[in-house]
Write an enzyme that holds these catalytic residues in place. Structure first.
Site, PDB file in Angstrom:
ATOM      1  N   LYS A  50       2.544  -9.654 -12.329  1.00 28.18           N
ATOM      2  CA  LYS A  50       2.371  -8.374 -11.920  1.00 28.18           C
ATOM      3  C   LYS A  50       3.202  -7.557 -10.695  1.00 28.18           C
ATOM      4  O   LYS A  50       3.359  -8.307  -9.993  1.00 28.18           O
ATOM      5  CB  LYS A  50       0.758  -8.133 -11.904  1.00 28.18           C
ATOM      6  CG  LYS A  50       0.384  -8.576 -10.474  1.00 28.18           C
ATOM      7  CD  LYS A  50      -1.482  -8.746 -10.647  1.00 28.18           C
ATOM      8  CE  LYS A  50      -1.980  -9.135  -9.292  1.00 28.18           C
ATOM      9  NZ  LYS A  50      -3.153  -9.352  -9.339  1.00 28.18           N
ATOM     10  N   ARG A 148     -15.892  -5.165 -10.387  1.00 32.20           N
ATOM     11  CA  ARG A 148     -14.398  -4.553 -10.714  1.00 32.20           C
ATOM     12  C   ARG A 148     -14.601  -4.181 -12.033  1.00 32.20           C
ATOM     13  O   ARG A 148     -15.244  -3.505 -12.743  1.00 32.20           O
ATOM     14  CB  ARG A 148     -13.063  -5.263 -10.116  1.00 32.20           C
ATOM     15  CG  ARG A 148     -13.274  -5.019  -8.654  1.00 32.20           C
ATOM     16  CD  ARG A 148     -11.618  -5.361  -8.143  1.00 32.20           C
ATOM     17  NE  ARG A 148     -10.802  -6.332  -8.728  1.00 32.20           N
ATOM     18  CZ  ARG A 148      -9.831  -6.813  -8.519  1.00 32.20           C
ATOM     19  NH1 ARG A 148      -9.400  -7.025  -7.207  1.00 32.20           N
ATOM     20  NH2 ARG A 148      -9.229  -7.749  -9.218  1.00 32.20           N
ATOM     21  N   TYR A 278       9.753   6.906  19.070  1.00 36.03           N
ATOM     22  CA  TYR A 278       8.924   8.057  19.032  1.00 36.03           C
ATOM     23  C   TYR A 278       7.793   7.575  19.914  1.00 36.03           C
ATOM     24  O   TYR A 278       7.248   6.592  19.924  1.00 36.03           O
ATOM     25  CB  TYR A 278       8.288   8.431  17.746  1.00 36.03           C
ATOM     26  CG  TYR A 278       9.306   8.775  16.870  1.00 36.03           C
ATOM     27  CD1 TYR A 278      10.088  10.112  17.009  1.00 36.03           C
ATOM     28  CD2 TYR A 278       9.598   8.136  15.536  1.00 36.03           C
ATOM     29  CE1 TYR A 278      10.885  10.640  16.069  1.00 36.03           C
ATOM     30  CE2 TYR A 278      10.397   8.662  14.415  1.00 36.03           C
ATOM     31  CZ  TYR A 278      11.194   9.793  14.828  1.00 36.03           C
ATOM     32  OH  TYR A 278      12.011  10.305  14.017  1.00 36.03           O
ATOM     33  N   MET A 326      10.473   5.449   9.639  1.00 41.61           N
ATOM     34  CA  MET A 326      10.907   5.364   8.003  1.00 41.61           C
ATOM     35  C   MET A 326      12.005   4.376   7.857  1.00 41.61           C
ATOM     36  O   MET A 326      11.842   3.791   6.844  1.00 41.61           O
ATOM     37  CB  MET A 326      10.962   7.030   7.583  1.00 41.61           C
ATOM     38  CG  MET A 326      10.984   6.966   6.187  1.00 41.61           C
ATOM     39  SD  MET A 326      11.167   8.591   5.398  1.00 41.61           S
ATOM     40  CE  MET A 326       9.748   9.354   5.923  1.00 41.61           C
TER      41      MET A 326
END
Ligand code: PLP
Length: 389
Positions: A50, A148, A278, A326
């Protein structure tokens, strides 16, 4: 037919000259991991492919796994199952995350087995099978404690009765009964035995009410390796196939298959006390060389790992300096050698002392599965070794 011999384009520890970043998948590692799992059980092995093979390439992982001891493939959606069929794979495939009301016709036609969790779900599959005048192979999912997917014990009788009726009409065949464990990653956790006990009881009832499933299965990788009493007829191995050790605090000798790496695209010498990235969350402790790495959180490098993460450059681990952005991050190379084009390994098998995906998962406060499946689409995948199909 002559056997097609596959040659490596390059050994997995060499980054091709023209590549600035890549996820290199070692199919020989996948092959060895599948053989390791298969060697520890008498049950059939399903390779869980998957999410594009946990980010390793679903079709290539599937081919390699099938050539090395796996006989089933596991996916979540019908679309993932159809992708395997479109690639020419004919091995049995189970898909397990669908719902009533979906269109199951393409999956039924392609002979993708479908997990069903409720009467409405079963009827939906049976109706599509009847429309095609075909018989759909289904696996009834029992919720034995994970809460689930799957039918709860109080709804089991109704699901089994509906399945038996659909079998009599020829619309479905109940090929399997299965469940999924909540605590398999813990050594000797009592919850495993409790779920298995309930599973046995639900299977016993299903048989008493007229079903004759050929495959019972509950084990994931952790259970396949750490809980031999859970194997039944088939084990569903995901993490282990990709070399992620699934049982906390234990190592079974699996080999991580994916290496994430890049080349430095810039270097600069800076004085002590230079703030980096940053917010200047990092300042250089001394005069230092900074290296710029062209991978960021859009490529799946976990931003949350920034304060702790290390990468491997020129034979040693160096700290990530400041916030992971990013598209890029900075590494503090100290006084080490540094040139544009030098290789930076974020994670790999760990042989050379480089971090592993398990290290990154720890730094980011997540699990290796999340790090692997989030490697972004713009990172080229390259497969080496094995059957590169
Ligand atoms: C993902 C998944 C697996 C594989 O789990 P691993 O822990 O990665 O081996 C097995 N079964 C089900 C139902 C899954 O969703």
């Amino acid at each position: 037919m002559p056997r097609v011999v596959q040659y490596r384009t390059a050994p997995p520890d060499v980054l091709p000259a023209a590549v600035t970043a890549e996820a290199c998948v070692d199919l020989d590692a996948i092959a060895g991991n599948v053989r390791l799992v298969a060697g520890l059980t008498d049950a059939l092995v399903m390779a869980v492919v998957k999410a594009d093979g946990f980010g390793h390439g679903g079709v290539r992982t599937a081919r390699t796994a099938l050539a090395n001891g796996a006989s089933w493939l596991g996916v979540t959606s019908c679309a993932e199952g159809l992708e395997l069929r479109d690639a020419g794979l004919t091995a049995p495939v189970l898909c397990w995350l669908t719902s009533a009301g979906q269109d199951f016709r393409a999956a039924i036609t392609a002979e993708v087995d479908i997990s069903v969790s409720s009467v409405a779900h079963l009827r939906s599959v049976a109706q599509d099978a009847a429309r095609l005048s075909r018989c759909a192979a289904v696996h009834l999912k029992a919720d034995t404690g994970l809460s689930r997917n799957g039918a709860r014990p109080e709804d089991w009788a109704e699901l089994v009765a509906a399945a038996r009726d659909a079998e009599r009409r020829g619309a479905v065949r109940v090929r399997g009964i299965w469940s999924h464990l909540a605590h398999a990653d813990r050594w000797a956790h009592p919850g495993v035995g409790e779920q298995v006990g309930l599973f046995d009881e639900l299977v016993h009832r299903a048989r008493a009410w007229g079903l004759d499933p050929e495959l019972l299965h509950v084990a994931n990788s952790a259970a396949a390796l750490g809980h031999p009493g859970t194997h039944y007829d088939l084990v569903r191995a995901g993490a282990a196939v990709y070399g992620v050790e699934p049982v906390a605090g234990r190592a079974f000798g699996l080999r991580p298959a994916l290496t994430l790496r890049a080349r430095l695209i810039g270097t600069k010498r800076v004085p002590a006390g230079t703030g980096v990235s940053y917010g200047h969350r990092y300042t250089t402790p001394g005069e230092s060389t900074l290296g710029l790495v062209p991978l960021g959180f859009a490529d799946g490098v976990p931003r949350a790992a920034g304060d702790r993460a290390e990468v491997w450059v020129a034979g040693e681990r160096r700290p990530v300096a400041g916030v992971i952005s990013m598209d890029q991050f900075v590494v503090d190379l100290g006084d080490g050698p540094a040139a544009v084009g030098d290789e930076v390994v974020l994670f790999g098998p760990g042989d050379r002392g480089e971090p592993t995906v398990a290290d990154w998962a720890r730094w980011a406060g997540t699990n290796p599965h999340e790090v692997l499946t989030r490697i972004g689409g713009r990172v080229p995948r390259r497969h080496v070794g094995g059957d590169r199909g």
